[in-house]
Design a protein around this motif. Structure first.
Motif, mmCIF file in Angstrom:
data_model
loop_
_atom_site.group_PDB
_atom_site.id
_atom_site.type_symbol
_atom_site.label_atom_id
_atom_site.label_comp_id
_atom_site.label_asym_id
_atom_site.label_seq_id
_atom_site.Cartn_x
_atom_site.Cartn_y
_atom_site.Cartn_z
ATOM 1 N N LYS A 1 0.816 -1.232 -0.114
ATOM 2 C CA LYS A 1 0.025 -0.057 0.125
ATOM 3 C C LYS A 1 0.749 1.213 0.042
ATOM 4 C CE LYS A 1 -3.165 2.066 3.318
ATOM 5 N NZ LYS A 1 -3.308 2.097 4.720
ATOM 6 N N ARG B 1 -3.006 9.359 -6.320
ATOM 7 C CA ARG B 1 -4.218 10.483 -6.033
ATOM 8 C C ARG B 1 -5.204 9.788 -6.616
ATOM 9 N NH1 ARG B 1 -2.642 12.542 -1.795
ATOM 10 N NH2 ARG B 1 -1.637 14.644 -1.911
ATOM 11 N N PRO C 1 -7.191 7.225 -6.543
ATOM 12 C CA PRO C 1 -8.465 6.576 -5.486
ATOM 13 C C PRO C 1 -9.145 7.917 -4.857
ATOM 14 C CG PRO C 1 -6.364 5.463 -5.252
ATOM 15 C CD PRO C 1 -5.976 6.631 -6.134
ATOM 16 N N LEU C 2 -8.269 8.942 -4.496
ATOM 17 C CA LEU C 2 -9.045 10.141 -3.864
ATOM 18 C C LEU C 2 -10.105 10.847 -5.113
ATOM 19 C CD1 LEU C 2 -8.734 12.324 -1.588
ATOM 20 C CD2 LEU C 2 -7.240 13.758 -3.134
ATOM 21 N N GLN D 1 -11.402 9.413 -7.336
ATOM 22 C CA GLN D 1 -12.689 8.411 -7.482
ATOM 23 C C GLN D 1 -13.411 8.918 -6.328
ATOM 24 O OE1 GLN D 1 -11.633 4.480 -7.808
ATOM 25 N NE2 GLN D 1 -13.108 4.230 -9.518
ATOM 26 N N ARG D 2 -12.928 8.918 -5.169
ATOM 27 C CA ARG D 2 -13.933 8.897 -3.735
ATOM 28 C C ARG D 2 -14.655 10.392 -3.985
ATOM 29 N NH1 ARG D 2 -10.042 7.851 -0.446
ATOM 30 N NH2 ARG D 2 -9.727 9.621 0.528
ATOM 31 N N LEU D 3 -13.850 11.158 -4.260
ATOM 32 C CA LEU D 3 -14.518 12.640 -4.419
ATOM 33 C C LEU D 3 -15.662 13.058 -5.356
ATOM 34 C CD1 LEU D 3 -11.538 14.774 -3.269
ATOM 35 C CD2 LEU D 3 -13.377 14.074 -1.676
ATOM 36 N N HIS E 1 -16.529 10.688 -7.822
ATOM 37 C CA HIS E 1 -17.031 9.494 -8.453
ATOM 38 C C HIS E 1 -16.642 9.099 -9.867
ATOM 39 C CE1 HIS E 1 -19.074 9.316 -4.613
ATOM 40 N NE2 HIS E 1 -19.607 10.609 -4.935
#
Ligand code: ADP
Ligand code: 5GP
Length: 205
Positions: free
Chosen positions: A7, A195, A197-198, A200-202, A204
């Motif tokens: 990770k 970055r 994944p961030l 994607q999270r913020l 979508h």
């Protein structure tokens, strides 16, 4: 034992003995959070102030050789007449929990880790001069004279290897050198792949 899918970002740090790696790593880890440290095994004796399980796992040669036979190391090397190695369990312990992982390795170990983890970042720390390097080795003064001579001899060859590293940091002023390494670590945290994944999270996306 298998190496866990990782990770954190691995940073390999190399410098001739006495340059100030250990001192700098301590400062960096105090100043920025989320930086793990991979504890190596070694057959050398502990220096004054070194703690088993914190700075190194100090083991005898028979135990080290048993670990080699049992394939417990990701890499190991003979450095200044002593054995040093990174165990798979030591790497695994840190890789999952820490954001980033620092590994203090000689040139042989650094090459092997770069081969196994090509995305790792390698940092070479330079002393300001050979004279100052010798002074620092003497200042630490827990190595016998003969050991200092051996380390000075190997330092020249090690410095030639700095060309293969991603970053080169000069340790003249200690705090400046630590700040540079902190900057390298922090900048890598914004690297695109880390970055996404961030994003994607913020958003979508
Ligand atoms: P290494 O881990 O690279 O073998 P150390 O961190 O043990 O080196 O440092 C060797 C000695 O040099 C220590 O006594 C340390 O306090 C000193 N030292 C490290 N960096 C500096 C610096 N920038 N200026 C002066 N002394 C330093
Ligand atoms: P020292 O005895 O000064 O702590 O370390 C001597 C050298 O061994 C340094 O160059 C350090 O980077 C290297 N070293 C420490 N741990 C390891 C390890 O696990 N593997 C390898 N290959 N080198 C190591």
């Amino acid at each position: 034992m298998e190496i866990c899918p990782k990770k954190g970002q691995i940073f390999v740090i190399t410098a001739p003995s006495g340059t100030g790696k250990t001192t700098i790593i301590d400062i960096v880890r105090k100043n920025i959070g989320g930086v793990g440290y991979c504890i190596s095994h070694t057959t050398r004796r502990p220096r004054k102030g070194e703690v088993n399980g914190l700075h190194y796992y100090f083991v005898d040669r028979a135990e080290f050789e048993r670990m080699i036979e049992a394939h417990e190391f990701v890499e190991w090397a003979l450095v200044y007449d002593q054995l040093y190695g990174t165990s798979i369990s030591s790497i695994n312990r840190e890789l999952f929990s820490a954001k980033d992982l620092l590994m203090d390795l000689d040139i042989q170990g650094a090459k092997e880790i770069k081969r196994r983890f090509p995305e790792c970042r390698s940092i070479f720390i330079l002393p300001p001069s050979m004279e100052i390097l010798k002074e620092r080795l003497k200042k630490r003064s827990t190595d016998k004279g003969v050991d200092i001579d051996l380390r000075m001899k190997e330092a020249v060859e090690e410095i030639q290897g700095c060309r293969d590293y991603d970053f080169i940091v000069l340790n003249d002023d200690l705090n400046q050198a630590a700040r540079e390494i902190e900057a390298i670590i922090i900048a890598q945290r914004s690297y695109r792949e880390r970055r996404l994944p961030l994003v994607q999270r913020l958003f979508h996306l």
